[in-house]
Design a protein around this motif. Structure first.
Motif, PDB file in Angstrom:
ATOM      1  N   ASN A 107      29.540 -28.491  13.804  1.00  0.00           N
ATOM      2  CA  ASN A 107      29.339 -27.110  13.378  1.00  0.00           C
ATOM      3  C   ASN A 107      28.998 -27.096  11.896  1.00  0.00           C
ATOM      4  O   ASN A 107      29.861 -27.246  11.056  1.00  0.00           O
ATOM      5  N   ALA A 126      25.455 -30.388  18.664  1.00  0.00           N
ATOM      6  CA  ALA A 126      25.344 -29.778  17.340  1.00  0.00           C
ATOM      7  C   ALA A 126      24.869 -28.352  17.467  1.00  0.00           C
ATOM      8  O   ALA A 126      23.980 -28.040  18.272  1.00  0.00           O
ATOM      9  N   ARG A 128      22.701 -25.219  16.374  1.00  0.00           N
ATOM     10  CA  ARG A 128      21.321 -25.255  15.871  1.00  0.00           C
ATOM     11  C   ARG A 128      21.261 -25.137  14.347  1.00  0.00           C
ATOM     12  O   ARG A 128      20.314 -25.610  13.723  1.00  0.00           O
ATOM     13  N   ALA A 130      23.297 -26.657  12.403  1.00  0.00           N
ATOM     14  CA  ALA A 130      23.889 -27.872  11.821  1.00  0.00           C
ATOM     15  C   ALA A 130      22.821 -28.766  11.216  1.00  0.00           C
ATOM     16  O   ALA A 130      21.652 -28.747  11.627  1.00  0.00           O
ATOM     17  N   LYS A 131      23.230 -29.581  10.261  1.00  0.00           N
ATOM     18  CA  LYS A 131      22.326 -30.528   9.617  1.00  0.00           C
ATOM     19  C   LYS A 131      23.063 -31.834   9.373  1.00  0.00           C
ATOM     20  O   LYS A 131      24.265 -31.849   9.120  1.00  0.00           O
ATOM     21  N   ALA A 172      19.448 -29.970  13.422  1.00  0.00           N
ATOM     22  CA  ALA A 172      20.008 -30.329  14.724  1.00  0.00           C
ATOM     23  C   ALA A 172      18.927 -30.520  15.781  1.00  0.00           C
ATOM     24  O   ALA A 172      18.971 -31.475  16.564  1.00  0.00           O
ATOM     25  N   GLU A 173      17.938 -29.638  15.820  1.00  0.00           N
ATOM     26  CA  GLU A 173      16.898 -29.769  16.841  1.00  0.00           C
ATOM     27  C   GLU A 173      16.058 -31.010  16.614  1.00  0.00           C
ATOM     28  O   GLU A 173      15.617 -31.653  17.570  1.00  0.00           O
ATOM     29  N   GLU A 176      18.093 -33.937  17.850  1.00  0.00           N
ATOM     30  CA  GLU A 176      17.993 -34.055  19.305  1.00  0.00           C
ATOM     31  C   GLU A 176      16.670 -34.677  19.711  1.00  0.00           C
ATOM     32  O   GLU A 176      16.615 -35.578  20.563  1.00  0.00           O
ATOM     33  N   ILE A 181      21.260 -37.352  18.533  1.00  0.00           N
ATOM     34  CA  ILE A 181      22.382 -36.677  19.184  1.00  0.00           C
ATOM     35  C   ILE A 181      21.992 -36.347  20.615  1.00  0.00           C
ATOM     36  O   ILE A 181      20.821 -36.440  20.996  1.00  0.00           O
ATOM     37  N   ALA A 184      21.206 -30.087  20.911  1.00  0.00           N
ATOM     38  CA  ALA A 184      21.407 -28.969  20.001  1.00  0.00           C
ATOM     39  C   ALA A 184      21.579 -27.706  20.834  1.00  0.00           C
ATOM     40  O   ALA A 184      20.823 -27.485  21.784  1.00  0.00           O
ATOM     41  N   ASP A 187      24.509 -21.686  18.161  1.00  0.00           N
ATOM     42  CA  ASP A 187      25.777 -21.729  17.424  1.00  0.00           C
ATOM     43  C   ASP A 187      26.921 -21.115  18.222  1.00  0.00           C
ATOM     44  O   ASP A 187      28.020 -21.667  18.287  1.00  0.00           O
TER      45      ASP A 187
END
Length: 263
Positions: A107, A126, A128, A130-131, A172-173, A176, A181, A184, A187
């Protein structure tokens, strides 16, 4: 004095472990390291706990090391090797050796060691917003907490080098799309999805899932012949579990299996 640096929420068949220093973006100090390791060991010892969710309180997952926890005198060189050996390396090893699935719900920002601790988990979700950032180069440091091991295996050599050397943010995207990961998600849906996965794992053949984790980790260094031998040995162990017999019986009886996760 800080208290409740780690929060543990016990659910049916799984636990939610929350990093809880939101005013410091859940960055690590020694006390939080100790509390997180204690929470992981307690979950590991609980035979009713068959999965974990790890997340962060507030607007970020984990900003890595709390630099204010590394106060040293002018001219004094800190021993960062000792910090890794005592704190971060045991944490990453413990996350990888847990014989249950570990879902990380990222998050917000996951920076430095915080990013790599997330990548040490089995399934990373994650938000969206998130970084991820390998912030080490900004301080003249080397990615640690497994960063130089996880990144090339997840995103490939070219991207791993660029991420480590440039210390650029990865949304996040994009994470993915690169395979860094698992997924995504919106949130607002992050924790719902994390709970859905953990609740699923809490009903599955836990011993078999732990053996899958062992096999996948070993495949990173084994050649094919070694991996075939390992699969043989692990399959032998899996086939002797009550859950395997339950799975077979449920198949023939055309019903949902009732796995216990017990040996």
């Amino acid at each position: 004095m800080e208290t409740d640096l780690i929060l543990t929420d016990r659910r049916e068949g799984y636990r939610v472990i929350t990093l809880n220093r939101p005013d410091r973006l859940n960055s690590f100090n020694e006390a939080m390291h100790a509390a997180l390791m204690a929470a992981l060991l307690d979950a590991e010892a609980d035979t009713d706990c068959r999965a974990l969710i790890i997340t962060g309180a507030g607007r970020g997952f984990c900003a890595g090391q709390d630099l204010s926890d590394r106060v040293f005198s002018p001219g004094q060189a800190p021993d960062l090797s000792s910090t890794l050996e005592r704190l971060y390396n045991p944490l990453v090893r413990k996350l990888r050796e847990l014989q249950m699935p570990v879902v990380c719900a990222v998050n917000g920002v996951a920076a430095g060691a915080g990013a790599n601790i997330a990548l040490a988990c089995d399934i990373v979700l994650a938000a969206r917003s998130a970084k991820f950032i390998q912030a080490f180069a900004k301080l003249g440091l080397v990615p640690d907490s497994g960063g130089t091991w996880f990144l090339p295996r997840l995103v490939g050599s070219a991207r791993a080098r660029a991420l480590a050397l440039l210390a650029e943010l990865v949304a996040a995207e994009q994470a993915e799309a690169w395979g860094m990961i698992w997924k995504a998600v919106d949130d607002a849906s992050l924790m719902d999805e994390a709970h859905r996965l953990a609740a699923h794992f809490a009903t599955q053949p836990t011993i078999g899932l732990g053996l899958i984790k062992q096999a996948l980790d070993a495949s990173q260094t084994n050649d094919l012949s070694q991996q075939l031998d390992l699969e043989r040995d692990l399959q032998g162990r899996a086939g002797r579990t009550p859950d395997y017999m339950e799975g077979v019986m449920a198949f023939f009886e055309k019903r949902q299996p009732k796995f216990t996760g017990k040996a």
